[in-house]
Design a protein around this motif. Structure first.
Motif, PDB file in Angstrom:
ATOM      1  N   PRO A  51       0.835  -1.203   0.000  1.00  0.00           N
ATOM      2  CA  PRO A  51       0.000   0.000   0.000  1.00  0.00           C
ATOM      3  C   PRO A  51       0.866   1.248   0.000  1.00  0.00           C
ATOM      4  CG  PRO A  51      -0.042  -1.068   2.139  1.00  0.00           C
ATOM      5  CD  PRO A  51       0.695  -1.984   1.215  1.00  0.00           C
ATOM      6  N   PRO A  52       0.337   2.361  -0.496  1.00  0.00           N
ATOM      7  CA  PRO A  52       1.148   3.577  -0.550  1.00  0.00           C
ATOM      8  C   PRO A  52       1.548   4.035   0.847  1.00  0.00           C
ATOM      9  CG  PRO A  52      -1.130   4.037  -1.159  1.00  0.00           C
ATOM     10  CD  PRO A  52      -0.996   2.561  -1.027  1.00  0.00           C
ATOM     11  N   SER A  53       2.793   4.464   0.970  1.00  0.00           N
ATOM     12  CA  SER A  53       3.270   4.946   2.261  1.00  0.00           C
ATOM     13  C   SER A  53       3.961   6.283   2.070  1.00  0.00           C
ATOM     14  CB  SER A  53       4.230   3.942   2.892  1.00  0.00           C
ATOM     15  OG  SER A  53       5.430   3.890   2.165  1.00  0.00           O
ATOM     16  N   PHE A  54       3.978   7.055   3.129  1.00  0.00           N
ATOM     17  CA  PHE A  54       4.600   8.369   3.096  1.00  0.00           C
ATOM     18  C   PHE A  54       6.109   8.248   2.879  1.00  0.00           C
ATOM     19  CE2 PHE A  54       6.225  12.286   5.025  1.00  0.00           C
ATOM     20  CZ  PHE A  54       5.476  13.213   4.321  1.00  0.00           C
ATOM     21  N   ALA A  55       6.723   7.235   3.474  1.00  0.00           N
ATOM     22  CA  ALA A  55       8.176   7.049   3.335  1.00  0.00           C
ATOM     23  C   ALA A  55       8.551   6.748   1.887  1.00  0.00           C
ATOM     24  CB  ALA A  55       8.644   5.924   4.248  1.00  0.00           C
ATOM     25  N   ASN A  56       7.783   5.864   1.210  1.00  0.00           N
ATOM     26  CA  ASN A  56       8.078   5.575  -0.197  1.00  0.00           C
ATOM     27  C   ASN A  56       7.868   6.809  -1.066  1.00  0.00           C
ATOM     28  OD1 ASN A  56       8.718   2.942   0.373  1.00  0.00           O
ATOM     29  ND2 ASN A  56       6.711   2.137  -0.192  1.00  0.00           N
ATOM     30  N   GLY A  57       6.863   7.603  -0.753  1.00  0.00           N
ATOM     31  CA  GLY A  57       6.616   8.832  -1.508  1.00  0.00           C
ATOM     32  C   GLY A  57       7.753   9.825  -1.369  1.00  0.00           C
ATOM     33  N   MET A  58       8.242   9.975  -0.149  1.00  0.00           N
ATOM     34  CA  MET A  58       9.365  10.901   0.065  1.00  0.00           C
ATOM     35  C   MET A  58      10.632  10.394  -0.629  1.00  0.00           C
ATOM     36  SD  MET A  58       8.269  13.528   1.513  1.00  0.00           S
ATOM     37  CE  MET A  58       9.835  14.324   1.778  1.00  0.00           C
ATOM     38  N   ALA A  59      10.850   9.086  -0.625  1.00  0.00           N
ATOM     39  CA  ALA A  59      12.018   8.530  -1.314  1.00  0.00           C
ATOM     40  C   ALA A  59      11.924   8.782  -2.817  1.00  0.00           C
ATOM     41  CB  ALA A  59      12.132   7.040  -1.027  1.00  0.00           C
ATOM     42  N   THR A  60      10.734   8.700  -3.374  1.00  0.00           N
ATOM     43  CA  THR A  60      10.549   8.956  -4.798  1.00  0.00           C
ATOM     44  C   THR A  60      10.775  10.431  -5.112  1.00  0.00           C
ATOM     45  OG1 THR A  60       8.934   7.160  -4.821  1.00  0.00           O
ATOM     46  CG2 THR A  60       8.956   8.595  -6.725  1.00  0.00           C
ATOM     47  N   ILE A  61      10.289  11.310  -4.238  1.00  0.00           N
ATOM     48  CA  ILE A  61      10.522  12.748  -4.443  1.00  0.00           C
ATOM     49  C   ILE A  61      12.016  13.059  -4.399  1.00  0.00           C
ATOM     50  CG2 ILE A  61      10.205  15.027  -3.388  1.00  0.00           C
ATOM     51  CD1 ILE A  61       7.409  14.094  -2.553  1.00  0.00           C
ATOM     52  N   ILE A  62      12.737  12.475  -3.476  1.00  0.00           N
ATOM     53  CA  ILE A  62      14.184  12.693  -3.380  1.00  0.00           C
ATOM     54  C   ILE A  62      14.889  12.172  -4.637  1.00  0.00           C
ATOM     55  CG2 ILE A  62      16.262  12.016  -2.098  1.00  0.00           C
ATOM     56  CD1 ILE A  62      14.519  12.220   0.449  1.00  0.00           C
ATOM     57  N   GLY A  63      14.404  11.064  -5.194  1.00  0.00           N
ATOM     58  CA  GLY A  63      14.962  10.573  -6.460  1.00  0.00           C
ATOM     59  C   GLY A  63      14.745  11.565  -7.593  1.00  0.00           C
ATOM     60  N   GLY A  64      13.578  12.215  -7.621  1.00  0.00           N
ATOM     61  CA  GLY A  64      13.329  13.248  -8.631  1.00  0.00           C
ATOM     62  C   GLY A  64      14.231  14.447  -8.466  1.00  0.00           C
ATOM     63  N   LEU A  65      14.457  14.824  -7.200  1.00  0.00           N
ATOM     64  CA  LEU A  65      15.387  15.933  -6.956  1.00  0.00           C
ATOM     65  C   LEU A  65      16.810  15.557  -7.372  1.00  0.00           C
ATOM     66  CD1 LEU A  65      14.059  17.201  -3.515  1.00  0.00           C
ATOM     67  CD2 LEU A  65      13.711  18.221  -5.769  1.00  0.00           C
ATOM     68  N   GLY A  66      17.139  14.278  -7.249  1.00  0.00           N
ATOM     69  CA  GLY A  66      18.446  13.802  -7.723  1.00  0.00           C
ATOM     70  C   GLY A  66      18.593  13.963  -9.230  1.00  0.00           C
ATOM     71  N   PHE A  67      17.496  13.740  -9.979  1.00  0.00           N
ATOM     72  CA  PHE A  67      17.529  13.969 -11.427  1.00  0.00           C
ATOM     73  C   PHE A  67      17.812  15.437 -11.726  1.00  0.00           C
ATOM     74  CE2 PHE A  67      15.401   9.899 -12.394  1.00  0.00           C
ATOM     75  CZ  PHE A  67      16.100   9.555 -13.530  1.00  0.00           C
ATOM     76  N   ALA A  92      12.704  13.919 -14.097  1.00  0.00           N
ATOM     77  CA  ALA A  92      12.749  14.507 -12.758  1.00  0.00           C
ATOM     78  C   ALA A  92      11.358  14.903 -12.290  1.00  0.00           C
ATOM     79  CB  ALA A  92      13.673  15.727 -12.757  1.00  0.00           C
ATOM     80  N   PHE A  93      10.625  15.634 -13.102  1.00  0.00           N
ATOM     81  CA  PHE A  93       9.293  16.071 -12.693  1.00  0.00           C
ATOM     82  C   PHE A  93       8.292  14.916 -12.673  1.00  0.00           C
ATOM     83  CE2 PHE A  93      10.809  20.360 -14.171  1.00  0.00           C
ATOM     84  CZ  PHE A  93      10.945  20.863 -12.887  1.00  0.00           C
ATOM     85  N   GLY A  94       8.475  13.941 -13.546  1.00  0.00           N
ATOM     86  CA  GLY A  94       7.611  12.749 -13.490  1.00  0.00           C
ATOM     87  C   GLY A  94       7.801  11.970 -12.196  1.00  0.00           C
ATOM     88  N   THR A  95       9.055  11.843 -11.779  1.00  0.00           N
ATOM     89  CA  THR A  95       9.348  11.117 -10.545  1.00  0.00           C
ATOM     90  C   THR A  95       8.853  11.896  -9.326  1.00  0.00           C
ATOM     91  OG1 THR A  95      11.305  10.206 -11.625  1.00  0.00           O
ATOM     92  CG2 THR A  95      11.193  10.007  -9.239  1.00  0.00           C
ATOM     93  N   ILE A  96       9.028  13.208  -9.340  1.00  0.00           N
ATOM     94  CA  ILE A  96       8.528  14.026  -8.231  1.00  0.00           C
ATOM     95  C   ILE A  96       7.005  13.937  -8.162  1.00  0.00           C
ATOM     96  CG2 ILE A  96       8.255  16.410  -7.427  1.00  0.00           C
ATOM     97  CD1 ILE A  96      11.111  16.936  -8.432  1.00  0.00           C
ATOM     98  N   ALA A 101       2.086  12.067  -5.434  1.00  0.00           N
ATOM     99  CA  ALA A 101       0.845  11.293  -5.499  1.00  0.00           C
ATOM    100  C   ALA A 101       0.830  10.184  -4.450  1.00  0.00           C
ATOM    101  CB  ALA A 101       0.670  10.702  -6.900  1.00  0.00           C
ATOM    102  N   GLU A 102       1.956   9.532  -4.262  1.00  0.00           N
ATOM    103  CA  GLU A 102       2.005   8.467  -3.256  1.00  0.00           C
ATOM    104  C   GLU A 102       1.878   9.026  -1.844  1.00  0.00           C
ATOM    105  OE1 GLU A 102       4.359   4.415  -2.106  1.00  0.00           O
ATOM    106  OE2 GLU A 102       4.868   5.487  -3.929  1.00  0.00           O
ATOM    107  N   CYS A 103       2.481  10.182  -1.592  1.00  0.00           N
ATOM    108  CA  CYS A 103       2.345  10.802  -0.264  1.00  0.00           C
ATOM    109  C   CYS A 103       0.901  11.190   0.007  1.00  0.00           C
ATOM    110  CB  CYS A 103       3.242  12.040  -0.161  1.00  0.00           C
ATOM    111  SG  CYS A 103       4.988  11.664  -0.014  1.00  0.00           S
ATOM    112  N   LEU A 104       0.228  11.759  -0.995  1.00  0.00           N
ATOM    113  CA  LEU A 104      -1.167  12.150  -0.809  1.00  0.00           C
ATOM    114  C   LEU A 104      -2.081  10.943  -0.640  1.00  0.00           C
ATOM    115  CD1 LEU A 104      -1.488  15.121  -3.319  1.00  0.00           C
ATOM    116  CD2 LEU A 104      -1.353  15.210  -0.831  1.00  0.00           C
ATOM    117  N   SER A 105      -1.844   9.887  -1.402  1.00  0.00           N
ATOM    118  CA  SER A 105      -2.697   8.703  -1.266  1.00  0.00           C
ATOM    119  C   SER A 105      -2.432   7.979   0.048  1.00  0.00           C
ATOM    120  CB  SER A 105      -2.514   7.756  -2.449  1.00  0.00           C
ATOM    121  OG  SER A 105      -1.193   7.293  -2.498  1.00  0.00           O
TER     122      SER A 105
END
Length: 158
Positions: A51-67, A92-96, A101-105
């Protein structure tokens, strides 16, 4: 449990229906609301993810910032980076976006309530009679009972 294919009664731990052979392994999980969530990944392949989790969402956002950081690194340090560095903003923006979306869900996710596997009908004691209803409150035995009384000669008043 009952088979969804042929409606025959099976044991609760049965993997296959004894009458038609249908697969019953997911029926008990579906009745308790514990089915695994299957998401479709690239090319329609199932992607097993929890299920979606806040931690996975933040990790994905950080990956986008890495791009984004990599795009600026290419701009300043790669010899031909001035020609294509800005194309790295697309992933980068797709990953962010996926991370947001995962953080909100995950924030809106409500844990499912556990339901009983099967509801058993109430046990009836056949030795007891139902309570007697007064005749003025009791419904007629049939629809035509009250209409045919008019045709009975003994009920007519002259």
């Amino acid at each position: 449990m009952y088979c969804p294919n042929c409606a025959s009664q099976n044991n609760d731990d049965a993997k296959f229906c004894r009458a038609c052979g249908a697969n019953l392994s997911l029926i008990s999980q579906a009745l308790t609301g514990q089915l695994p969530e299957v998401r479709r990944g690239k090319r329609g392949k199932p992607e097993h993810k929890g299920p979606p989790s806040f931690a996975n969402g933040m990790a994905t956002i950080i990956g986008g910032l890495g791009f984004i950081l990599a795009a600026f690194g290419v701009l300043y340090f790669a010899p031909a980076g001035r020609l294509w560095w800005f194309w790295m903003f697309i992933p980068a923006f797709g990953t962010i976006g996926k991370g947001v979306a995962e953080c909100l869900s995950a924030k809106q996710l409500v844990p499912p309530t556990a339901r009983p596997a099967q509801m058993a009908p109430p046990a009836l004691n056949t030795n007891q009679l139902p309570p007697r209803i007064p005749p003025e409150l009791a419904p007629p035995a049939s629809v035509t009972e009250s209409t045919t009384k008019l045709f009975d000669e003994s009920n007519r008043q002259n």
